[in-house]
Scaffold this motif. Structure first.
Motif, PDB file in Angstrom:
ATOM      1  N   LYS A   1       0.843  -1.197   0.000  1.00 27.93           N
ATOM      2  CA  LYS A   1       0.000   0.000   0.000  1.00 27.93           C
ATOM      3  C   LYS A   1       0.878   1.247   0.000  1.00 27.93           C
ATOM      4  O   LYS A   1       2.022   1.214   0.457  1.00 27.93           O
TER       5      LYS A   1
ATOM      6  N   ARG B   1      -8.187   9.405  14.746  1.00 17.66           N
ATOM      7  CA  ARG B   1      -9.072   9.607  13.594  1.00 17.66           C
ATOM      8  C   ARG B   1      -8.275   9.731  12.304  1.00 17.66           C
ATOM      9  O   ARG B   1      -8.660   9.185  11.258  1.00 17.66           O
TER      10      ARG B   1
ATOM     11  N   GLU C   1      -6.867   6.319  11.222  1.00 18.13           N
ATOM     12  CA  GLU C   1      -7.950   5.487  10.706  1.00 18.13           C
ATOM     13  C   GLU C   1      -8.423   5.985   9.344  1.00 18.13           C
ATOM     14  O   GLU C   1      -8.807   5.191   8.471  1.00 18.13           O
TER      15      GLU C   1
ATOM     16  N   LYS D   1      -6.024   4.806   6.707  1.00 16.91           N
ATOM     17  CA  LYS D   1      -6.098   3.363   6.513  1.00 16.91           C
ATOM     18  C   LYS D   1      -7.419   2.916   5.904  1.00 16.91           C
ATOM     19  O   LYS D   1      -7.451   1.975   5.099  1.00 16.91           O
ATOM     20  N   HIS D   2      -8.524   3.588   6.256  1.00 19.67           N
ATOM     21  CA  HIS D   2      -9.834   3.015   5.942  1.00 19.67           C
ATOM     22  C   HIS D   2     -10.775   3.906   5.138  1.00 19.67           C
ATOM     23  O   HIS D   2     -11.860   3.440   4.766  1.00 19.67           O
ATOM     24  N   ASP D   3     -10.420   5.164   4.870  1.00 22.14           N
ATOM     25  CA  ASP D   3     -11.346   6.011   4.115  1.00 22.14           C
ATOM     26  C   ASP D   3     -11.636   5.373   2.754  1.00 22.14           C
ATOM     27  O   ASP D   3     -10.716   4.907   2.060  1.00 22.14           O
ATOM     28  N   PRO D   4     -12.916   5.342   2.335  1.00 22.27           N
ATOM     29  CA  PRO D   4     -13.286   4.667   1.076  1.00 22.27           C
ATOM     30  C   PRO D   4     -12.587   5.231  -0.158  1.00 22.27           C
ATOM     31  O   PRO D   4     -12.302   4.490  -1.104  1.00 22.27           O
TER      32      PRO D   4
ATOM     33  N   GLY E   1      -8.201   6.352   1.519  1.00 19.74           N
ATOM     34  CA  GLY E   1      -7.539   5.462   2.454  1.00 19.74           C
ATOM     35  C   GLY E   1      -6.754   4.371   1.751  1.00 19.74           C
ATOM     36  O   GLY E   1      -6.227   4.545   0.661  1.00 19.74           O
ATOM     37  N   GLY E   2      -6.677   3.217   2.427  1.00 22.97           N
ATOM     38  CA  GLY E   2      -5.937   2.104   1.876  1.00 22.97           C
ATOM     39  C   GLY E   2      -4.438   2.304   1.943  1.00 22.97           C
ATOM     40  O   GLY E   2      -3.689   1.799   1.091  1.00 22.97           O
TER      41      GLY E   2
ATOM     42  N   THR F   1      -0.566   2.466   4.073  1.00 23.59           N
ATOM     43  CA  THR F   1       0.287   2.061   5.187  1.00 23.59           C
ATOM     44  C   THR F   1       0.665   3.339   5.913  1.00 23.59           C
ATOM     45  O   THR F   1       1.084   4.313   5.293  1.00 23.59           O
TER      46      THR F   1
ATOM     47  N   ASP G   1       1.441   1.206  11.233  1.00 24.07           N
ATOM     48  CA  ASP G   1       2.171   0.113  10.592  1.00 24.07           C
ATOM     49  C   ASP G   1       3.682   0.269  10.765  1.00 24.07           C
ATOM     50  O   ASP G   1       4.425  -0.701  10.719  1.00 24.07           O
TER      51      ASP G   1
END
Length: 449
Positions: free
Chosen positions: A219, A243, A246, A249-252, A255-256, A258, A288
């Motif tokens: 990533k 926040r 996160e 790492k996770h926002d649609p 994100g995604g 490392t 990470d």
């Protein structure tokens, strides 16, 4: 230890350095995907085995073409770059720069010639910096991006231009780079500004799709510096830091990633330069990669050795047990005389022995990657790029030097440090000064006393 956390003065200056809302300027078009040549070099798919430098890129000069042309980061206050107004403790070697890349100051060298500096807004200069990285075997940089600055539109042209210059330099010279957000000075309730800036970089510059952009664990890697420090002025909260991690790492949409976090040297113990709030460890566990900040935390060989044995080694063990990578920070020296009138040459370089001892300590502790602070930061005297021994003569301003060593000595040393970390060179040896005066010479070794 609060003295050596990043300076409030630097933060205030950084506030006017970047912005998130686009403005018009001669380089407004750089906020777009990179379409230039790509030279394959270092493996951009992993941080493992790499030595990365921090790249401030915040130095500007009158006439450099930026929207708010002026002495950026060279001076303590607006006005002439002259005696008693210097903010930097090292002087860059500009002998390889063309006339269009050099900017004349009010300082004079010992022989009466005007002293000159550079601007990171000028593309050829930044490209040359990446050429040096290629020449000396340095893998790449974390490009600093100040979170407090992305709150305003002022100087966005400058901030994004420097990032684009680094992007092009990395692609042209087979290096890698990643964005590092520095949270210093960010007010409470403004973490969303950082998120919006990252959304803009990903959408408009397609930054993480760039061939030279650093990935890790499959990533794109993004770094956040300044989580959990105890010094006053850090009004953003640990919950906001959670926040942000996160989000990365996770926002649609954005994100995604490392996520790497820059934390205090005593982050595990929750003391000294770290907050005593136990929630820090819970936030850190979300990352990470963890990178403890060490600049100014020790100033001698004994201090560096103690840090490696008593803090770094347990840090690496803690991270290993949790499947987290650890990126130790090393630095060549430290000085804060011109900026604050104190701490002149506080951490002497000892002709490279100080930096090399940290590389050895990191290797012996089990590190597989290292972060060098910094490539270009002449402010605190931590730069490893080409700096001068022939420095300006001042009454109230004075400058540290490379002790007569060749200007490329620390570039060669960091390149040798990369080989050391990867196990490609002798563990107990450092580059010899005399053999580093020419790129054609071998990086000779000498045993550490």
């Amino acid at each position: 230890m609060q003295l050596y956390t990043r300076a409030v003065g630097m933060i205030i200056f950084a506030f006017v350095f970047c912005g998130v809302t686009e403005v018009d300027g001669q380089n407004a078009g750089i906020v777009s995907p990179y379409k230039g040549p790509v030279v394959k070099g270092v493996d951009t798919k992993t941080l493992d085995g790499k030595v990365m430098c921090g790249y401030q890129g915040w130095f500007g000069a009158p006439g450099d073409g930026s929207l708010k042309s002026g002495w950026r980061h060279w001076t303590k206050q607006p006005g002439a770059f002259a005696d008693d107004n210097a903010k930097v403790d090292l002087w860059p070697d500009v002998s390889e720069l063309t006339s269009g890349e050099r900017f004349t100051t009010d300082f004079k060298l010992a022989d009466g010639r005007p002293a000159e500096v550079f601007s990171a807004y000028v593309k050829p200069t930044v490209l040359r910096h990446f050429q040096w990285m290629q020449d000396y075997g340095i893998d790449g940089v974390f490009v600093q991006r100040f979170a407090n600055g992305v709150r305003t539109a002022r100087n966005l042209d400058y901030c994004n231009t420097v990032l684009a210059n680094c992007r092009e330099g990395a692609n042209l010279h087979g290096r890698t780079y990643a964005v590092m957000y520095d949270l210093s000075g960010l007010p409470a309730g403004h973490i969303e500004d950082v998120m919006n800036d990252w959304r803009s970089l990903r959408k408009k510059m397609s930054i993480t799709e760039d061939p030279a952009y650093l990935h890790h664990h499959g990533k794109p890697l993004v770094a956040v510096w300044g989580i959990g420090f105890s010094d006053a002025g850090r009004l953003y909260t640990l919950e906001e830091c959670r926040r942000l991690i996160e989000f990365f790492k996770h926002d649609p949409e954005a994100g995604g990633c490392t996520v790497m976090v820059g934390v205090p040297a005593h982050w595990r113990e929750l003391d000294h330069d770290a907050t005593s709030d136990p929630r820090l460890l819970e936030v850190v566990k979300l990352a990470d990669v963890i990178s403890p900040w060490t600049v100014g935390r020790y100033t001698s060989l004994d201090g560096a050795n103690d840090y490696a044995e008593k803090l770094l080694k347990p840090d690496l063990d803690w991270c290993h047990q949790r499947g987290i990578d650890c990126l130790p920070v090393v630095f060549p020296g430290f000085s804060w005389y011109n900026m604050y009138g104190k701490a002149y040459d506080l951490a002497p370089r000892q002709r490279g022995r100080f930096l090399w001892s940290q590389f050895l300590g990191a290797k012996q502790a089990g590190a597989s990657m290292v972060y060098v602070a910094m490539f270009d930061e002449v402010d605190e005297g931590t730069a490893i790029f080409k700096c001068a021994n022939d420095v300006p003569v001042g009454v109230k301003s004075k400058f540290v030097t490379y002790d007569g060593l060749p200007s490329d000595y620390y570039l060669k040393m960091v390149g040798a440090g990369a080989k050391l970390i990867r196990g490609e060179t002798l563990k107990a040896a450092m580059p010899k000064g005399p053999s580093l005066s020419s790129q054609k010479d071998g990086a000779g070794m000498v045993n550490m006393p």
